[in-house]
Motif scaffolding. Structure first.
Motif, short mmCIF file in Angstrom:
data_model
loop_
_atom_site.label_atom_id
_atom_site.label_comp_id
_atom_site.label_asym_id
_atom_site.label_seq_id
_atom_site.Cartn_x
_atom_site.Cartn_y
_atom_site.Cartn_z
N TYR A 228 -44.40 4.39 -16.36
CA TYR A 228 -44.24 4.23 -14.91
C TYR A 228 -44.14 2.75 -14.54
CZ TYR A 228 -45.31 9.16 -14.57
OH TYR A 228 -45.29 10.53 -14.72
N ILE A 229 -43.19 2.44 -13.69
CA ILE A 229 -42.92 1.06 -13.31
C ILE A 229 -44.03 0.54 -12.41
CG2 ILE A 229 -41.35 -0.36 -11.92
CD1 ILE A 229 -39.08 1.54 -12.96
N GLU A 230 -44.42 -0.72 -12.64
CA GLU A 230 -45.45 -1.35 -11.82
C GLU A 230 -44.87 -2.53 -11.04
OE1 GLU A 230 -49.42 -1.60 -13.47
OE2 GLU A 230 -49.34 0.52 -12.89
N GLU A 231 -44.74 -3.68 -11.64
CA GLU A 231 -44.19 -4.84 -10.93
C GLU A 231 -43.61 -5.83 -11.92
OE1 GLU A 231 -47.11 -7.58 -9.13
OE2 GLU A 231 -48.67 -6.33 -10.01
N VAL A 232 -42.89 -6.81 -11.40
CA VAL A 232 -42.34 -7.90 -12.21
C VAL A 232 -43.37 -9.02 -12.21
CG1 VAL A 232 -40.37 -9.48 -12.45
CG2 VAL A 232 -40.01 -7.17 -11.61
N GLY A 233 -43.25 -9.95 -13.15
CA GLY A 233 -44.25 -11.00 -13.30
C GLY A 233 -44.56 -11.78 -12.03
N THR A 234 -43.55 -12.07 -11.21
CA THR A 234 -43.77 -12.88 -10.02
C THR A 234 -43.40 -12.16 -8.74
OG1 THR A 234 -41.56 -13.85 -10.28
CG2 THR A 234 -43.40 -15.04 -11.28
N MET A 235 -43.19 -10.84 -8.80
CA MET A 235 -42.77 -10.15 -7.58
C MET A 235 -42.93 -8.64 -7.73
SD MET A 235 -38.70 -10.91 -8.04
CE MET A 235 -37.81 -10.41 -9.53
N ASN A 236 -42.94 -7.96 -6.60
CA ASN A 236 -42.86 -6.51 -6.59
C ASN A 236 -41.40 -6.10 -6.80
OD1 ASN A 236 -45.20 -7.03 -4.15
ND2 ASN A 236 -45.72 -5.64 -5.81
N ILE A 237 -41.18 -4.83 -7.15
CA ILE A 237 -39.84 -4.36 -7.48
C ILE A 237 -39.47 -3.16 -6.60
CG2 ILE A 237 -40.62 -2.79 -9.31
CD1 ILE A 237 -37.54 -4.99 -9.73
N LEU A 238 -38.21 -3.11 -6.17
CA LEU A 238 -37.73 -2.04 -5.30
C LEU A 238 -36.38 -1.55 -5.80
CD1 LEU A 238 -38.91 -4.57 -3.23
CD2 LEU A 238 -39.05 -2.54 -1.77
N PHE A 239 -36.11 -0.26 -5.58
CA PHE A 239 -34.88 0.38 -6.04
C PHE A 239 -34.20 1.06 -4.85
CE2 PHE A 239 -38.05 0.35 -9.36
CZ PHE A 239 -37.37 -0.20 -10.44
N LYS A 240 -32.89 0.92 -4.79
CA LYS A 240 -32.10 1.63 -3.77
C LYS A 240 -31.33 2.71 -4.51
CE LYS A 240 -29.15 0.81 0.27
NZ LYS A 240 -27.81 1.37 -0.02
N ILE A 241 -31.78 3.96 -4.33
CA ILE A 241 -31.19 5.10 -5.02
C ILE A 241 -30.71 6.10 -3.97
CG2 ILE A 241 -31.61 7.00 -6.63
CD1 ILE A 241 -33.80 5.29 -7.93
N ASN A 242 -29.40 6.35 -3.95
CA ASN A 242 -28.82 7.27 -2.96
C ASN A 242 -29.23 6.93 -1.54
OD1 ASN A 242 -27.18 8.85 -4.55
ND2 ASN A 242 -28.71 10.46 -4.89
N GLY A 243 -29.26 5.63 -1.23
CA GLY A 243 -29.60 5.19 0.11
C GLY A 243 -31.08 5.12 0.43
N GLU A 244 -31.91 5.56 -0.50
CA GLU A 244 -33.36 5.56 -0.29
C GLU A 244 -33.99 4.36 -0.98
OE1 GLU A 244 -37.25 8.42 -1.37
OE2 GLU A 244 -35.22 9.00 -1.96
N ILE A 245 -34.92 3.70 -0.29
CA ILE A 245 -35.65 2.58 -0.88
C ILE A 245 -36.92 3.13 -1.51
CG2 ILE A 245 -36.75 0.36 -0.46
CD1 ILE A 245 -33.69 0.42 -0.01
N ILE A 246 -37.05 2.94 -2.82
CA ILE A 246 -38.20 3.46 -3.57
C ILE A 246 -38.91 2.29 -4.23
CG2 ILE A 246 -38.97 5.02 -5.39
CD1 ILE A 246 -36.33 6.56 -5.00
N THR A 247 -40.21 2.25 -4.12
CA THR A 247 -41.00 1.20 -4.77
C THR A 247 -42.31 1.82 -5.27
OG1 THR A 247 -41.80 -1.09 -4.53
CG2 THR A 247 -42.26 0.41 -2.70
N PRO A 248 -42.85 1.32 -6.38
CA PRO A 248 -44.12 1.86 -6.87
C PRO A 248 -45.23 1.78 -5.82
CG PRO A 248 -43.09 0.50 -8.54
CD PRO A 248 -42.28 0.32 -7.29
#
Length: 355
Positions: A228-248
């Motif tokens: 399961y995805i958590e975060e990047v070393g210096t930032m949080n991470i977000l995904f745009k999938i089918n127009g939806e913004i998903i973040t852990p």
């Protein structure tokens, strides 16, 4: 405002040209310091010349790592005013980190007043060109000299200031990220959601290996199932999938980023579907295979928005948006930095003017 002793010096340093700023290498003339003593509380707030510290070799922070820090930014507007981005959000998170490390919590209003007084004194150090800012670093260290694992009885709080250019010297371009499958950074019940030096020390080995392999950042997976995805070393991470913004979702091992919060608030105000939940690396790769992964981007105080062009995991690599900055990441970056620079109206009351 809090009564603060001020030991003011004449102009010592000079704000360099924007090209010479870099990030975190230049410091202003003054800093704020305050002490804590068990039984007395936080006391002796003062602004003094920036300089070296008197430190005992046996200080608890050196041996057992009891320390916390924050990172904030102030900006100069075209009409020469200075604004801070969401200061109370950062100072409240500072206290949350303090609680995790058994450091006595601070009076947020007192620290806020101290910050305003320090910034008022150092206004000339705030650069005014696009992409530049004054980085604000509050931190607390356990300064009691004692060899033995225990909660310290004395601490020192500092606020130092550093004029900075953009975090990435290459500019607002997509970064390549290695999905880490060897090391772990944090686990639930640990220090992952606290802004403490130990979290960043833990990331160094993986980051150095990633650099050597040609990657710009590391994406951490959960420490238990390693999927399961958590975060990047210096930032949080977000995904745009089918127009939806998903973040852990914030689960106890992920830092609750203030820029992350800002992005989610902004996306919801724009009418996008925003979801905070568990998301696996397999799901991201599958979304890419189906043509549904539109954009990936990070959010953090230093870089604001950082588009991701490539993700590599166990020998597999996916290229996002043809390794180009996505339209949505650009829109977010332009909006947030526009508010910070006073070019876009601050309808969310994110900015506070230093008067």
């Amino acid at each position: 405002m809090t009564e603060i002793q001020v030991n003011k010096v004449g102009k010592v340093g000079v704000l360099p040209t924007d090209k010479a700023l870099g990030f975190g290498k230049i410091f202003t003339d003054h800093m704020f310091v305050m002490d804590y003593t068990s039984g007395k509380g936080w006391h002796s707030p003062r602004i003094i010349p920036y300089g070296g510290l008197e430190a005992q070799p046996a200080m608890i922070v050196f041996h057992y790592g009891q320390a916390i820090f924050e990172g904030m930014k102030a900006f100069k507007t075209a009409d020469n005013r200075v604004n801070i981005f969401r200061p109370y959000e950062y100072l409240n998170r500072f206290n949350r980190s303090a609680k995790h490390l058994c450091i006595p919590e601070m009076d947020v209003e007192q620290i806020h007043d101290a910050l305003i007084q320090l910034l008022t004194l150092e206004k000339d150090w705030v650069p005014n060109q696009p992409g530049t800012s004054l980085y604000i670093r509050p931190f607390v260290v356990a300064d009691e000299p004692h060899l033995g694992v225990k909660v310290a009885d004395s601490y020192r709080l500092f606020i130092i200031l550093s004029p900075v250019a953009a975090y990435y010297a290459t500019g607002f371009n997509p970064v390549s990220i290695k999905v880490e499958d060897k090391y772990v950074r944090a686990t639930k019940g640990g220090l992952g959601e606290a802004k403490t030096p130990a979290n960043y020390a833990m990331s160094l080995a993986a980051q150095q290996e990633a650099y050597a392999e040609g990657f710009g950042q590391v994406l951490w997976l959960d420490a238990v199932e390693r999927k399961y995805i958590e975060e990047v070393g210096t930032m949080n991470i977000l995904f745009k999938i089918n127009g939806e913004i998903i973040t852990p979702a914030l689960n106890g091992s992920i830092l609750g980023g203030i820029t992350r919060k800002t992005v989610l608030e902004l996306c919801r105000s724009w009418g996008l579907k925003v979801t905070e939940r568990q998301i696996s690396i397999e799901e991201v790769f599958e979304a890419h295979a189906k043509g549904q992964l539109e954009e990936v981007f990070g959010s953090g105080t230093a870089a604001v928005i950082s588009p991701v062009g490539e993700l590599s995991w166990k020998g597999q690599k996916i290229v996002i948006n043809n390794n180009q900055t996505g339209e949505f990441a650009q829109k977010l970056f332009d909006y947030i930095t526009g508010v910070q620079s006073n070019k876009i109206a601050d309808q969310f009351n994110w900015m506070e003017e230093v008067k």
